[in-house]
Enzyme design. Structure first.
Site, PDB file in Angstrom:
ATOM      1  N   TRP A   1     -34.682  17.335 -52.526  1.00 38.72           N
ATOM      2  CA  TRP A   1     -35.333  18.234 -53.488  1.00 38.72           C
ATOM      3  C   TRP A   1     -35.788  17.506 -54.737  1.00 38.72           C
ATOM      4  O   TRP A   1     -36.735  17.944 -55.400  1.00 38.72           O
ATOM      5  CB  TRP A   1     -34.495  19.469 -53.760  1.00 38.72           C
ATOM      6  CG  TRP A   1     -33.332  19.424 -54.696  1.00 38.72           C
ATOM      7  CD1 TRP A   1     -32.326  18.511 -54.738  1.00 38.72           C
ATOM      8  CD2 TRP A   1     -33.024  20.403 -55.700  1.00 38.72           C
ATOM      9  NE1 TRP A   1     -31.413  18.850 -55.704  1.00 38.72           N
ATOM     10  CE2 TRP A   1     -31.807  20.009 -56.310  1.00 38.72           C
ATOM     11  CE3 TRP A   1     -33.643  21.568 -56.136  1.00 38.72           C
ATOM     12  CZ2 TRP A   1     -31.210  20.739 -57.337  1.00 38.72           C
ATOM     13  CZ3 TRP A   1     -33.046  22.293 -57.156  1.00 38.72           C
ATOM     14  CH2 TRP A   1     -31.858  21.887 -57.745  1.00 38.72           C
TER      15      TRP A   1
ATOM     16  N   ASN B   1     -30.215  15.704 -46.773  1.00 38.48           N
ATOM     17  CA  ASN B   1     -29.936  15.620 -48.206  1.00 38.48           C
ATOM     18  C   ASN B   1     -30.570  14.364 -48.815  1.00 38.48           C
ATOM     19  O   ASN B   1     -31.175  14.390 -49.893  1.00 38.48           O
ATOM     20  CB  ASN B   1     -28.416  15.607 -48.370  1.00 38.48           C
ATOM     21  CG  ASN B   1     -27.926  15.604 -49.802  1.00 38.48           C
ATOM     22  OD1 ASN B   1     -26.879  16.157 -50.095  1.00 38.48           O
ATOM     23  ND2 ASN B   1     -28.613  14.951 -50.730  1.00 38.48           N
TER      24      ASN B   1
ATOM     25  N   GLN C   1     -30.944  19.969 -48.248  1.00 34.23           N
ATOM     26  CA  GLN C   1     -30.970  20.299 -49.674  1.00 34.23           C
ATOM     27  C   GLN C   1     -31.980  21.416 -49.863  1.00 34.23           C
ATOM     28  O   GLN C   1     -32.666  21.806 -48.905  1.00 34.23           O
ATOM     29  CB  GLN C   1     -31.335  19.060 -50.511  1.00 34.23           C
ATOM     30  CG  GLN C   1     -30.153  18.330 -51.103  1.00 34.23           C
ATOM     31  CD  GLN C   1     -30.548  17.332 -52.189  1.00 34.23           C
ATOM     32  OE1 GLN C   1     -31.672  16.856 -52.264  1.00 34.23           O
ATOM     33  NE2 GLN C   1     -29.593  16.996 -53.041  1.00 34.23           N
TER      34      GLN C   1
ATOM     35  N   ARG D   1     -16.887  13.923 -47.559  1.00 32.44           N
ATOM     36  CA  ARG D   1     -18.220  13.304 -47.624  1.00 32.44           C
ATOM     37  C   ARG D   1     -18.038  11.783 -47.703  1.00 32.44           C
ATOM     38  O   ARG D   1     -17.333  11.308 -48.611  1.00 32.44           O
ATOM     39  CB  ARG D   1     -18.971  13.774 -48.861  1.00 32.44           C
ATOM     40  CG  ARG D   1     -19.327  15.254 -48.899  1.00 32.44           C
ATOM     41  CD  ARG D   1     -19.760  15.657 -50.312  1.00 32.44           C
ATOM     42  NE  ARG D   1     -18.672  15.484 -51.267  1.00 32.44           N
ATOM     43  CZ  ARG D   1     -18.833  15.284 -52.580  1.00 32.44           C
ATOM     44  NH1 ARG D   1     -20.051  15.219 -53.104  1.00 32.44           N
ATOM     45  NH2 ARG D   1     -17.780  15.141 -53.362  1.00 32.44           N
TER      46      ARG D   1
ATOM     47  N   GLU E   1     -19.774   9.422 -48.925  1.00 34.24           N
ATOM     48  CA  GLU E   1     -20.152   8.825 -50.205  1.00 34.24           C
ATOM     49  C   GLU E   1     -19.172   9.163 -51.328  1.00 34.24           C
ATOM     50  O   GLU E   1     -19.214   8.537 -52.393  1.00 34.24           O
ATOM     51  CB  GLU E   1     -21.576   9.250 -50.593  1.00 34.24           C
ATOM     52  CG  GLU E   1     -21.726  10.657 -51.120  1.00 34.24           C
ATOM     53  CD  GLU E   1     -21.758  11.748 -50.059  1.00 34.24           C
ATOM     54  OE1 GLU E   1     -22.077  12.902 -50.422  1.00 34.24           O
ATOM     55  OE2 GLU E   1     -21.484  11.464 -48.865  1.00 34.24           O
TER      56      GLU E   1
ATOM     57  N   ASP F   1     -24.161  20.398 -57.118  1.00 30.31           N
ATOM     58  CA  ASP F   1     -22.815  19.893 -56.887  1.00 30.31           C
ATOM     59  C   ASP F   1     -22.321  19.192 -58.146  1.00 30.31           C
ATOM     60  O   ASP F   1     -22.804  18.093 -58.424  1.00 30.31           O
ATOM     61  CB  ASP F   1     -22.752  18.985 -55.655  1.00 30.31           C
ATOM     62  CG  ASP F   1     -23.918  18.010 -55.546  1.00 30.31           C
ATOM     63  OD1 ASP F   1     -24.969  18.189 -56.197  1.00 30.31           O
ATOM     64  OD2 ASP F   1     -23.769  17.044 -54.785  1.00 30.31           O
TER      65      ASP F   1
ATOM     66  N   GLU G   1     -30.909  11.787 -66.099  1.00 30.42           N
ATOM     67  CA  GLU G   1     -30.814  12.750 -65.003  1.00 30.42           C
ATOM     68  C   GLU G   1     -30.675  14.180 -65.505  1.00 30.42           C
ATOM     69  O   GLU G   1     -31.197  15.121 -64.919  1.00 30.42           O
ATOM     70  CB  GLU G   1     -29.609  12.373 -64.138  1.00 30.42           C
ATOM     71  CG  GLU G   1     -29.317  13.312 -62.995  1.00 30.42           C
ATOM     72  CD  GLU G   1     -27.944  13.080 -62.394  1.00 30.42           C
ATOM     73  OE1 GLU G   1     -27.778  13.406 -61.215  1.00 30.42           O
ATOM     74  OE2 GLU G   1     -27.044  12.592 -63.101  1.00 30.42           O
TER      75      GLU G   1
END
Length: 607
Positions: free
Chosen positions: A203, A240, A251, A316, A318, A352, A560
């Protein structure tokens, strides 16, 4: 004055007669190879194509890297530790995975860890090659014609130049030896968000595309879409991100919106034709039983709405060390597996993490994302259905157009029947009862709407900016009521729209503001047909541009996320350090400057 409506750009139906050149070889119009998506929540992540042997080798690499991740945490401790770094490491061409697994020390010192990594693994990110975009120009003709301020324009050109820093190509070895990489092969140039986010994200890419189009970088924007389309061909959906460990979830679905933006900017019908099948395939993914929920309203009418639900019940990869620590708070194996699925499903939402998904906002183990019908997800799927209907007309497929027009009408009714709250004048997430495992046909109950206020409650306004017919999603009168609700919500702050009203230390909560949410809401207000709403849209955009500018001047980077309590502060919280780069922040700033302009005498510094 607010910018010109985006609907003044060429209408797709008007452009049917344009002579357009294909943007890529005709070979790409062939339907992509079909691959079954991951079938169960307990299966390993899907990996890129090839034989069972290759898939097993890639899964073995990921398992090894998770062991390396755990060893690194023991060696370095939690301070400054980023688990994602270790699952992004490529295996050296001279190294053998089995030998690397056997040589991993159980309790390494920092020096032991460094020596081990140097012997078996390449530098993180070394399988991505910097690639100067072929269509980048330092000051492209027609760039931001409505920005009169020299200061604002000079900064905008610096943000524009960041596309050079964020453009990558995946190294050839990734395609030739996928068993040595968690990175997925991509044939076209890619734009990454920045910092720890070294790969393409789904996204994020929508706002990257929006910014690239402002920068007149049409070919790079098409490349981004083509990469995502090829991933749909391999997995049946857009993962994702472009890593093997992201292929258990998607996503927020904005692929059709990217296609529409490219088409509206270029008039390239052939581009639409070549990606059309993939849009149908992605829609099928979101309509499958994994995501679709059936619910009956108080009038006995049955509706279909979507939820997030990852097919994964393990940590997950990661963030495995983080997830394992959280899961240590629950006792049974079944409870741990359920929590892992909720964590992955929340990652699928893009939010998240946030109190939005928790029964108890202070306890992450109460995540219940799979039992929530989210406002924004259903907004995006409605938009997808409308886009597909319009694209089908464009390429001469009237039957498909009619099918998706009906689907979009049904979803619009569902959104307003199940999610709209006329007392609050907002759309609210709907919580399904958890005691039934979130399966079957549900009966709507008013007290199941989540009355907590989140920025997502206002995202359906965005659909006002993209109506291609005569009917808006929310007419001017309703938009003004929603605007008044937003103004009274407590979400508006000196530097933009807060994500929620609750400070939980999660990154998708107060006081953080995120570029996508500013853009979705402001663009919807701008195109609502209300002058008052358009003024508020410009005010939101002004606040956001100023805080981005002030932070850039103070730090030398785009961020971000931002702290909306005061102009010039970047955001924090969450499970990793604040990141810079930054793809979607760049795209939203450039889009706001294009849509609203910036007058010569308008201050860009914080007031």
């Amino acid at each position: 004055m607010a910018g010109l409506p985006r609907t003044t750009r060429p209408h797709p139906h008007v452009l049917l007669g344009l002579l357009v050149l294909p943007c890529f070889p005709l070979l790409l119009c062939l339907r992509p190879v079909e691959m079954a998506p991951t079938a169960s929540t307990s299966s390993a992540p899907a990996v890129d194509g090839g034989t069972d042997e290759a898939a097993a080798a890639a899964a073995a690499l990921l398992a090894l890297l998770q062991r390396v991740q755990s060893a690194a945490l023991r060696a370095l401790g939690p301070d400054g530790f980023d688990p994602k770094l270790y699952v992004d490491l490529p295996l050296l061409p001279t190294a053998d995975a089995r030998a690397a697994a056997a040589a991993l020390p159980a309790a390494p010192s920092p020096a032991d860890l460094d020596a081990y990594l140097a012997r078996y693994f390449g530098a993180v990110g070394s399988d991505l090659v910097p690639a100067g975009p072929r269509d980048f120009r330092p000051d492209p003709p027609g760039f931001l014609p409505r920005v009169g301020s020299r200061e604002a324009r000079a900064w905008a050109l610096q943000v524009h130049a960041l596309w050079k820093n964020l453009t990558r190509r995946v190294a050839k070895d990734v395609e030739e030896r996928p068993d040595r990489h968690t990175l997925l092969p991509l044939r076209h140039s890619a734009v990454v968000p920045g910092s720890r986010f070294r790969e393409v994200y789904y996204w994020d890419s929508y706002w990257v595309v929006r910014g690239l189009l402002v920068s007149k970088m049409y070919e790079t924007a098409k490349d981004i879409v083509l990469n995502l389309v090829e991933l749909v061909g391999k997995y049946g959906f857009v993962p994702n991100g472009a890593r093997s460990y992201y292929t258990n979830r998607s996503q927020p679905p904005l692929l059709s919106s990217m296609v529409l933006e490219v088409y509206m900017a270029t008039g390239d019908v052939e581009f639409v034709r070549c990606v059309f099948h993939s849009l149908l395939k992605e829609h099928s993914f979101w309509m499958s039983e994994v995501h679709n929920v059936v619910i009956m309203d108080n009038h006995g009418q049955v509706h279909n709405l979507a939820r997030y639900q990852a097919r994964w019940n393990k940590p997950r990869p990661e963030s495995a060390t983080i997830d394992e620590e959280l899961a240590s708070k629950v006792n049974s194996t079944a409870a741990k597996e359920k929590l892992y699925q909720e964590i992955a499903s929340t990652a699928e939402s893009g939010w998240d993490f946030s109190s939005r998904w928790m029964r108890n906002s202070t306890d992450m183990t109460t995540l219940t994302t799979t039992c929530i019908l989210p406002v924004d997800l259903n907004t995006f799927i409605f938009k997808m259905e409308r886009d597909i209907a319009d694209f089908a007309i464009l390429i001469g497929d009237n039957a498909t157009s009619e099918k998706f027009l009906e689907a979009s009408k049904a979803r619009r009714i569902a959104i307003d029947s199940i999610l709209w709250n006329s007392d609050m004048e907002q759309w609210l997430d709907y919580w399904l009862p958890t005691d039934r495992g979130c399966q079957g046909v549900y009966q709507w109950k008013s007290n199941s709407q989540n009355r907590n206020i989140f920025a997502s409650n206002f995202v359906p306004l965005w659909l006002n900016a993209h109506h291609l017919g005569s009917v808006q999603f929310a007419d001017p009168a309703k938009s003004e009521r929603v605007m008044a609700s937003l103004q009274a919500s407590g979400l508006l702050h000196p530097a933009g729209i807060a994500t929620s009203l609750t400070n939980t230390s999660q990154q998708w909560d107060f006081p953080n503001g995120w570029a996508p949410l500013q853009h979705l809401i402001a663009e919807g207000l701008l195109h609502s047909g209300s002058k008052e709403a358009a003024k508020l849209a410009e005010d939101i955009a002004t606040r956001w541009v100023r805080t981005n500018y002030a932070t850039y001047k103070a730090t030398g980077t785009m961020h971000e996320k931002y702290d909306v309590e005061a102009c010039g502060k970047f955001g924090g919280g969450g499970e990793y350090k604040p990141q810079t780069g930054f793809g979607w922040s760049n795209g939203v700033v450039l889009s706001f400057l294009e849509e609203f302009g910036w007058a010569e005498d308008k201050e860009i510094i914080c007031s």
